[in-house]
Design a protein around this motif. Sequence first.
Motif, PDB file in Angstrom:
ATOM      1  N   PRO A 188       0.843  -1.150  -0.086  1.00  0.00           N
ATOM      2  CA  PRO A 188      -0.153  -0.090  -0.037  1.00  0.00           C
ATOM      3  C   PRO A 188       1.000   1.378   0.070  1.00  0.00           C
ATOM      4  N   ASP A 189       2.204   1.038   0.463  1.00  0.00           N
ATOM      5  CA  ASP A 189       2.619   2.464   1.096  1.00  0.00           C
ATOM      6  C   ASP A 189       3.272   2.926  -0.645  1.00  0.00           C
ATOM      7  N   VAL A 190       3.567   1.996  -0.791  1.00  0.00           N
ATOM      8  CA  VAL A 190       4.274   2.200  -2.433  1.00  0.00           C
ATOM      9  C   VAL A 190       3.462   2.317  -2.922  1.00  0.00           C
ATOM     10  N   ARG A 191       2.240   1.789  -3.660  1.00  0.00           N
ATOM     11  CA  ARG A 191       0.921   1.955  -4.545  1.00  0.00           C
ATOM     12  C   ARG A 191       1.062   3.527  -4.256  1.00  0.00           C
ATOM     13  N   ALA A 192       0.593   3.759  -2.734  1.00  0.00           N
ATOM     14  CA  ALA A 192       0.115   5.078  -2.836  1.00  0.00           C
ATOM     15  C   ALA A 192       1.695   6.470  -3.246  1.00  0.00           C
ATOM     16  N   GLU A 193       2.531   5.893  -3.559  1.00  0.00           N
ATOM     17  CA  GLU A 193       3.770   6.527  -3.834  1.00  0.00           C
ATOM     18  C   GLU A 193       3.683   7.098  -5.382  1.00  0.00           C
ATOM     19  N   TYR A 194       2.699   6.042  -5.861  1.00  0.00           N
ATOM     20  CA  TYR A 194       3.052   5.647  -7.439  1.00  0.00           C
ATOM     21  C   TYR A 194       1.667   6.420  -8.088  1.00  0.00           C
ATOM     22  N   LEU A 195       1.063   6.622  -7.134  1.00  0.00           N
ATOM     23  CA  LEU A 195       0.296   7.003  -7.255  1.00  0.00           C
ATOM     24  C   LEU A 195       0.067   8.981  -7.398  1.00  0.00           C
ATOM     25  N   ARG A 196       0.457   9.308  -5.486  1.00  0.00           N
ATOM     26  CA  ARG A 196       0.612  10.438  -6.005  1.00  0.00           C
ATOM     27  C   ARG A 196       1.851  11.092  -6.621  1.00  0.00           C
ATOM     28  N   ALA A 197       3.039  10.718  -7.430  1.00  0.00           N
ATOM     29  CA  ALA A 197       3.775  10.958  -8.578  1.00  0.00           C
ATOM     30  C   ALA A 197       2.910  11.393  -9.633  1.00  0.00           C
ATOM     31  N   SER A 198       2.323   9.645  -9.740  1.00  0.00           N
ATOM     32  CA  SER A 198       1.332   9.909 -11.471  1.00  0.00           C
ATOM     33  C   SER A 198       0.550  11.104 -11.370  1.00  0.00           C
ATOM     34  N   ARG A 199      -0.523  11.332 -10.342  1.00  0.00           N
ATOM     35  CA  ARG A 199      -1.455  12.471  -9.881  1.00  0.00           C
ATOM     36  C   ARG A 199      -0.534  13.547 -10.190  1.00  0.00           C
ATOM     37  N   GLU A 200       0.716  14.122  -9.614  1.00  0.00           N
ATOM     38  CA  GLU A 200       1.318  15.049 -10.326  1.00  0.00           C
ATOM     39  C   GLU A 200       2.054  14.991 -11.314  1.00  0.00           C
ATOM     40  N   ALA A 201       2.254  14.478 -12.426  1.00  0.00           N
ATOM     41  CA  ALA A 201       2.190  14.379 -13.900  1.00  0.00           C
ATOM     42  C   ALA A 201       1.704  13.907 -14.663  1.00  0.00           C
ATOM     43  N   VAL A 202       0.955  13.985 -14.801  1.00  0.00           N
ATOM     44  CA  VAL A 202      -0.627  13.603 -15.492  1.00  0.00           C
ATOM     45  C   VAL A 202       0.030  14.156 -17.249  1.00  0.00           C
ATOM     46  N   PRO A 203       0.258  15.673 -17.163  1.00  0.00           N
ATOM     47  CA  PRO A 203       0.744  16.376 -18.855  1.00  0.00           C
ATOM     48  C   PRO A 203       1.873  15.128 -19.346  1.00  0.00           C
ATOM     49  N   SER A 204       2.997  15.224 -18.457  1.00  0.00           N
ATOM     50  CA  SER A 204       3.865  14.972 -18.686  1.00  0.00           C
ATOM     51  C   SER A 204       3.859  13.304 -19.295  1.00  0.00           C
ATOM     52  N   ILE A 205       3.822  12.740 -18.385  1.00  0.00           N
ATOM     53  CA  ILE A 205       3.462  11.018 -18.818  1.00  0.00           C
ATOM     54  C   ILE A 205       2.404  11.572 -19.672  1.00  0.00           C
ATOM     55  N   VAL A 206       2.150  11.832 -20.410  1.00  0.00           N
ATOM     56  CA  VAL A 206       0.523  11.945 -21.789  1.00  0.00           C
ATOM     57  C   VAL A 206       2.011  11.960 -22.101  1.00  0.00           C
ATOM     58  N   ALA A 207       2.546  12.676 -22.292  1.00  0.00           N
ATOM     59  CA  ALA A 207       3.399  13.501 -23.373  1.00  0.00           C
ATOM     60  C   ALA A 207       4.161  12.189 -23.777  1.00  0.00           C
ATOM     61  N   ASP A 208       5.366  12.129 -23.439  1.00  0.00           N
ATOM     62  CA  ASP A 208       5.564  10.935 -23.183  1.00  0.00           C
ATOM     63  C   ASP A 208       5.164   9.605 -24.512  1.00  0.00           C
ATOM     64  N   TYR A 209       3.937  10.088 -23.652  1.00  0.00           N
ATOM     65  CA  TYR A 209       3.248   8.559 -24.726  1.00  0.00           C
ATOM     66  C   TYR A 209       2.810   8.412 -25.860  1.00  0.00           C
ATOM     67  N   ARG A 210       2.375  10.424 -26.180  1.00  0.00           N
ATOM     68  CA  ARG A 210       2.923  10.931 -27.617  1.00  0.00           C
ATOM     69  C   ARG A 210       3.754  10.826 -28.016  1.00  0.00           C
ATOM     70  N   ALA A 211       4.801  11.134 -27.826  1.00  0.00           N
ATOM     71  CA  ALA A 211       6.441  11.103 -27.924  1.00  0.00           C
ATOM     72  C   ALA A 211       6.250  10.074 -28.860  1.00  0.00           C
ATOM     73  N   SER A 212       5.753   8.883 -28.644  1.00  0.00           N
ATOM     74  CA  SER A 212       5.783   7.144 -29.160  1.00  0.00           C
ATOM     75  C   SER A 212       4.767   6.772 -30.486  1.00  0.00           C
ATOM     76  N   ALA A 213       4.917   7.269 -30.477  1.00  0.00           N
ATOM     77  CA  ALA A 213       2.769   7.716 -31.338  1.00  0.00           C
ATOM     78  C   ALA A 213       3.404   8.596 -32.615  1.00  0.00           C
ATOM     79  N   THR A 214       4.508   9.424 -32.006  1.00  0.00           N
ATOM     80  CA  THR A 214       4.815  10.446 -32.784  1.00  0.00           C
ATOM     81  C   THR A 214       6.294  10.474 -32.818  1.00  0.00           C
TER      82      THR A 214
END
Length: 288
Positions: A188-214
Amino acid sequence: MQIPGFDYQRVPATDDVSLNVAVGGSGDPIVLLHGFPQTHLMWRHVAADLAGDHTVICPDLRGYGDSDKPADTGRTYAKRTMAADVVAVARALGFSRFALAGHDRGALVAIRAGLDHPEAVTRLASLDVLPTLDMWDVLRGVTASVAFHLYLMAQPPGLPETMIAAAPDAFFGHFLDLWTRDPAAIPPDVRAEYLRASREAVPSIVADYRASATVDIADDEESRADGATLRIPVTVLQQDWGAALGYDATALWRPWAPDLAHVTVTCGHFMAEEAPTEVIKHLRSMLA
């Protein structure tokens, strides 16, 4: 959260981007790159073992974890850009040559680092991913539904970010649940950290994936046309996706990696957390 016994520092990758980096151990260096939707913490078991006789460097990729998250300008999250980060960080820490292992998104960065920086990368391990061009080629028909997120985040800026930001824990938690055979592997503590970090990084995570299609496709097509290969020993650890998706994974990898060891691992996607003993065994074999 931190990996016990590791030192943490912010290391410049470019003039305006620094990465959060955990460093532990001593000896020949190995850099470990995390995947989605995780941070460097996914390597906590593997890193602790390898630090017994190696210098282990675990960064958060740009756009993830506690690393900088610059606004996307087109190539900001290209794997070529992120690979240059890794080489720059290793050099800043005093290492011009290093072994490299990546999982998922980190593996795509590692592959590009091996292609672009053969003078720096001595050997390479890829955990549970296909090279970008091959990944898109094998996804077709209803089986492509397993990778719906690739298509969502490939869309132009706006809609993907809005949809994901509306329910980030549900979105990122979906993959942590779906791709894990042993839920106890991500406590649970590791999962919470992954979710915390991802919540704060939505635009950059999407940009990372968008780059893989372009831009990543364009870079890989250029490399393939030039006959570029990974001119180093390559170890691939992969689930048996091929049986489900109808392809021969080893055959897809061979043109990129002539010196290839391809191993099927029986576990979920997050193999460094679900099967750390097996991952450690194969990484140590590669390093030897």
